[in-house]
Design a protein around this motif. Sequence first.
Motif, mmCIF file in Angstrom:
data_model
loop_
_atom_site.group_PDB
_atom_site.id
_atom_site.type_symbol
_atom_site.label_atom_id
_atom_site.label_comp_id
_atom_site.label_asym_id
_atom_site.label_seq_id
_atom_site.Cartn_x
_atom_site.Cartn_y
_atom_site.Cartn_z
ATOM 1 N N ALA A 170 0.796 -1.223 0.000
ATOM 2 C CA ALA A 170 0.000 0.000 0.000
ATOM 3 C C ALA A 170 0.829 1.274 0.000
ATOM 4 C CB ALA A 170 -0.943 -0.009 1.209
ATOM 5 N N ARG A 171 2.154 1.181 -0.003
ATOM 6 C CA ARG A 171 2.996 2.382 0.040
ATOM 7 C C ARG A 171 3.029 3.073 -1.326
ATOM 8 N NH1 ARG A 171 8.570 0.150 1.306
ATOM 9 N NH2 ARG A 171 7.760 -1.398 -0.161
ATOM 10 N N ALA A 172 3.633 4.260 -1.357
ATOM 11 C CA ALA A 172 3.827 4.971 -2.619
ATOM 12 C C ALA A 172 4.648 4.114 -3.576
ATOM 13 C CB ALA A 172 4.530 6.300 -2.369
ATOM 14 N N ALA A 173 4.373 4.243 -4.869
ATOM 15 C CA ALA A 173 5.004 3.379 -5.861
ATOM 16 C C ALA A 173 6.527 3.515 -5.870
ATOM 17 C CB ALA A 173 4.444 3.690 -7.242
ATOM 18 N N GLU A 174 7.050 4.721 -5.636
ATOM 19 C CA GLU A 174 8.500 4.902 -5.650
ATOM 20 C C GLU A 174 9.172 4.189 -4.474
ATOM 21 O OE1 GLU A 174 6.703 8.849 -4.116
ATOM 22 O OE2 GLU A 174 6.245 7.302 -5.623
ATOM 23 N N ARG A 175 8.480 4.053 -3.363
ATOM 24 C CA ARG A 175 9.023 3.282 -2.237
ATOM 25 C C ARG A 175 8.991 1.783 -2.572
ATOM 26 N NH1 ARG A 175 6.460 4.869 3.394
ATOM 27 N NH2 ARG A 175 8.214 3.600 4.113
ATOM 28 N N VAL A 227 -8.903 -16.187 -4.439
ATOM 29 C CA VAL A 227 -7.514 -15.800 -4.192
ATOM 30 C C VAL A 227 -7.435 -15.085 -2.852
ATOM 31 C CG1 VAL A 227 -5.563 -14.401 -4.970
ATOM 32 C CG2 VAL A 227 -6.960 -15.633 -6.639
ATOM 33 N N ALA A 228 -6.636 -15.604 -1.928
ATOM 34 C CA ALA A 228 -6.457 -14.965 -0.628
ATOM 35 C C ALA A 228 -5.668 -13.667 -0.806
ATOM 36 C CB ALA A 228 -5.728 -15.895 0.326
ATOM 37 N N VAL A 229 -6.076 -12.622 -0.078
ATOM 38 C CA VAL A 229 -5.488 -11.294 -0.235
ATOM 39 C C VAL A 229 -4.953 -10.800 1.106
ATOM 40 C CG1 VAL A 229 -5.903 -8.896 -0.942
ATOM 41 C CG2 VAL A 229 -7.123 -10.772 -2.083
ATOM 42 N N GLY A 230 -3.782 -10.206 1.067
ATOM 43 C CA GLY A 230 -3.202 -9.543 2.230
ATOM 44 C C GLY A 230 -2.670 -8.188 1.837
ATOM 45 N N VAL A 231 -2.451 -7.321 2.825
ATOM 46 C CA VAL A 231 -1.968 -5.968 2.570
ATOM 47 C C VAL A 231 -0.897 -5.615 3.597
ATOM 48 C CG1 VAL A 231 -2.601 -3.556 2.194
ATOM 49 C CG2 VAL A 231 -4.318 -5.340 1.849
ATOM 50 N N TYR A 232 0.142 -4.906 3.134
ATOM 51 C CA TYR A 232 1.124 -4.333 4.055
ATOM 52 C C TYR A 232 1.500 -2.949 3.563
ATOM 53 C CZ TYR A 232 5.124 -5.087 0.859
ATOM 54 O OH TYR A 232 6.004 -5.045 -0.192
ATOM 55 N N CYS A 233 2.190 -2.202 4.414
ATOM 56 C CA CYS A 233 2.661 -0.865 4.052
ATOM 57 C C CYS A 233 4.023 -0.671 4.697
ATOM 58 C CB CYS A 233 1.655 0.197 4.481
ATOM 59 S SG CYS A 233 1.279 0.186 6.258
ATOM 60 N N GLY A 234 4.288 0.507 5.256
ATOM 61 C CA GLY A 234 5.547 0.722 5.937
ATOM 62 C C GLY A 234 5.541 0.216 7.360
ATOM 63 N N SER A 235 4.433 0.487 8.074
ATOM 64 C CA SER A 235 4.394 0.099 9.487
ATOM 65 C C SER A 235 3.042 -0.438 9.931
ATOM 66 C CB SER A 235 4.762 1.301 10.369
ATOM 67 O OG SER A 235 3.766 2.307 10.297
ATOM 68 N N GLY A 236 2.143 -0.709 8.988
ATOM 69 C CA GLY A 236 0.857 -1.290 9.337
ATOM 70 C C GLY A 236 -0.259 -0.294 9.537
ATOM 71 N N SER A 238 -1.136 2.720 7.122
ATOM 72 C CA SER A 238 -1.855 3.020 5.880
ATOM 73 C C SER A 238 -2.445 1.759 5.254
ATOM 74 C CB SER A 238 -0.945 3.740 4.878
ATOM 75 O OG SER A 238 0.119 2.917 4.450
ATOM 76 N N ALA A 239 -1.837 0.600 5.492
ATOM 77 C CA ALA A 239 -2.381 -0.650 4.942
ATOM 78 C C ALA A 239 -3.776 -0.929 5.465
ATOM 79 C CB ALA A 239 -1.459 -1.815 5.271
ATOM 80 N N ALA A 240 -4.081 -0.467 6.700
ATOM 81 C CA ALA A 240 -5.422 -0.677 7.244
ATOM 82 C C ALA A 240 -6.467 0.037 6.400
ATOM 83 C CB ALA A 240 -5.479 -0.204 8.690
ATOM 84 N N GLN A 241 -6.095 1.194 5.817
ATOM 85 C CA GLN A 241 -7.037 1.892 4.945
ATOM 86 C C GLN A 241 -7.342 1.055 3.713
ATOM 87 O OE1 GLN A 241 -6.565 3.433 1.589
ATOM 88 N NE2 GLN A 241 -6.820 5.628 1.951
ATOM 89 N N GLU A 242 -6.331 0.332 3.203
ATOM 90 C CA GLU A 242 -6.562 -0.518 2.035
ATOM 91 C C GLU A 242 -7.394 -1.743 2.403
ATOM 92 O OE1 GLU A 242 -4.554 0.198 -1.329
ATOM 93 O OE2 GLU A 242 -3.441 -1.691 -1.283
ATOM 94 N N VAL A 243 -7.195 -2.285 3.613
ATOM 95 C CA VAL A 243 -8.046 -3.378 4.073
ATOM 96 C C VAL A 243 -9.495 -2.905 4.139
ATOM 97 C CG1 VAL A 243 -8.580 -4.879 6.032
ATOM 98 C CG2 VAL A 243 -6.206 -4.569 5.310
ATOM 99 N N LEU A 244 -9.707 -1.679 4.624
ATOM 100 C CA LEU A 244 -11.053 -1.118 4.693
ATOM 101 C C LEU A 244 -11.635 -0.955 3.288
ATOM 102 C CD1 LEU A 244 -12.309 1.694 6.995
ATOM 103 C CD2 LEU A 244 -12.757 1.837 4.556
#
Length: 278
Positions: A170-175, A227-236, A238-244
Motif C-alpha cells: 500500500a505504500r507509494a510506488a517509488e518506495r 484468491v487470498a489477499v493480504g496488505v502491508y505498508c511501511g508500518s501497518g 496506511s495498509a489498514a485503509q486498504e483493508v477497509l
Amino acid sequence: MTALISVTELVRDMASADPPSLLDVRWELGGPPGRPAYERGHLPGAVYVDLDTELSGPTGPGTGRHPLPDLEVFGAAMRRAGVSADRPVVVHDGGRGWAAARAWWLLRWTGHRDVRVLDGGLAAWTGPLSAGSESVPEGDFRPVADAGPLRLLDAEGAAALARDGLLLDARAAERYRGEVEPVDPVGGHIPGAVSAPTTGNLTASGTLRPTGELTERFAALGVRPGVAVGVYCGSGVSAAQEVLALAETGVDAALYAGSWSEWTADPERPVATGPEPG
C-alpha cells in the motif's frame, strides 16, 4: 454493513437518542502530534486517541515501527474514550483515513461489532467544532485478540501470500520500487508483492472511491474470487485503509501489521526492487 459513515449520517446519529462514541485519531507520518490540533478544534463529544502510544505498542528488536498495542493498554484507552461493547463507534482522522482505519481495524479485530470510519475525515466536516478536551463516561469494552472477523498476518504469512495468493503493497510506488525510502533503512518490497498505493483508493476530495470503482481497481491488481489477499505498508497504518477499501468491495483481506519496517528488521529476509513483483 459498510464500514463508512458520511457526514450527513453522522450528524443524524449524533442527534439521536443513542449517539456513537467519537474517536479523533488524527496523526501524520513524521508530522507533529495530533493532540494540539484536536484541542484547537474537534467534533463535539470526540475524544482524542493517540496512535503512537494507544493504537501501537513500543518498538524493539525485530518489530516494525508501529507494533500492535498491548491489549490492556488499548482497552484502557478505548474505555477512557467511552467505548462500550454495545454502543456504536465512529472514528476519524484528518482526511486520508490511515489512522482512522488503524483504529477501525483494531476495534473490529478485537471484537467490537459496530465501528465505522467517517468518510473524508475531519476535512469533510462542515459543522461546529469544540475546543479543549472532552470528558465522557467510561466505557466497558474489553478487547480480545482475534475475536472479530478481521485477520492478521505475520511475516511468514505475508511471504506465503506473496507466493501463493495476492499480497498488496500500500505504500507509494517509488518506495515499492526502491527508488526512495524516507523512513526505513532498506528500500524495495517483499518479493511477489504487487504495488497498490492507498492514493488510488481516494477521490480528489479525500473520500473513498465508489465501490464499483474500487472493485475495478482491485480486479486490475489481481483480486478475484478464490484468491487470498493480504496488505502491508511501511508500518501497518496506511495498509489498514486498504483493508477497509477492500472490505467495502466484499473482499476479506488480511493485514500484515508489522509490514515493511518489520520485514526489513531481519536482514535475512529477501528484498525485491523495481516495478515488477519479482
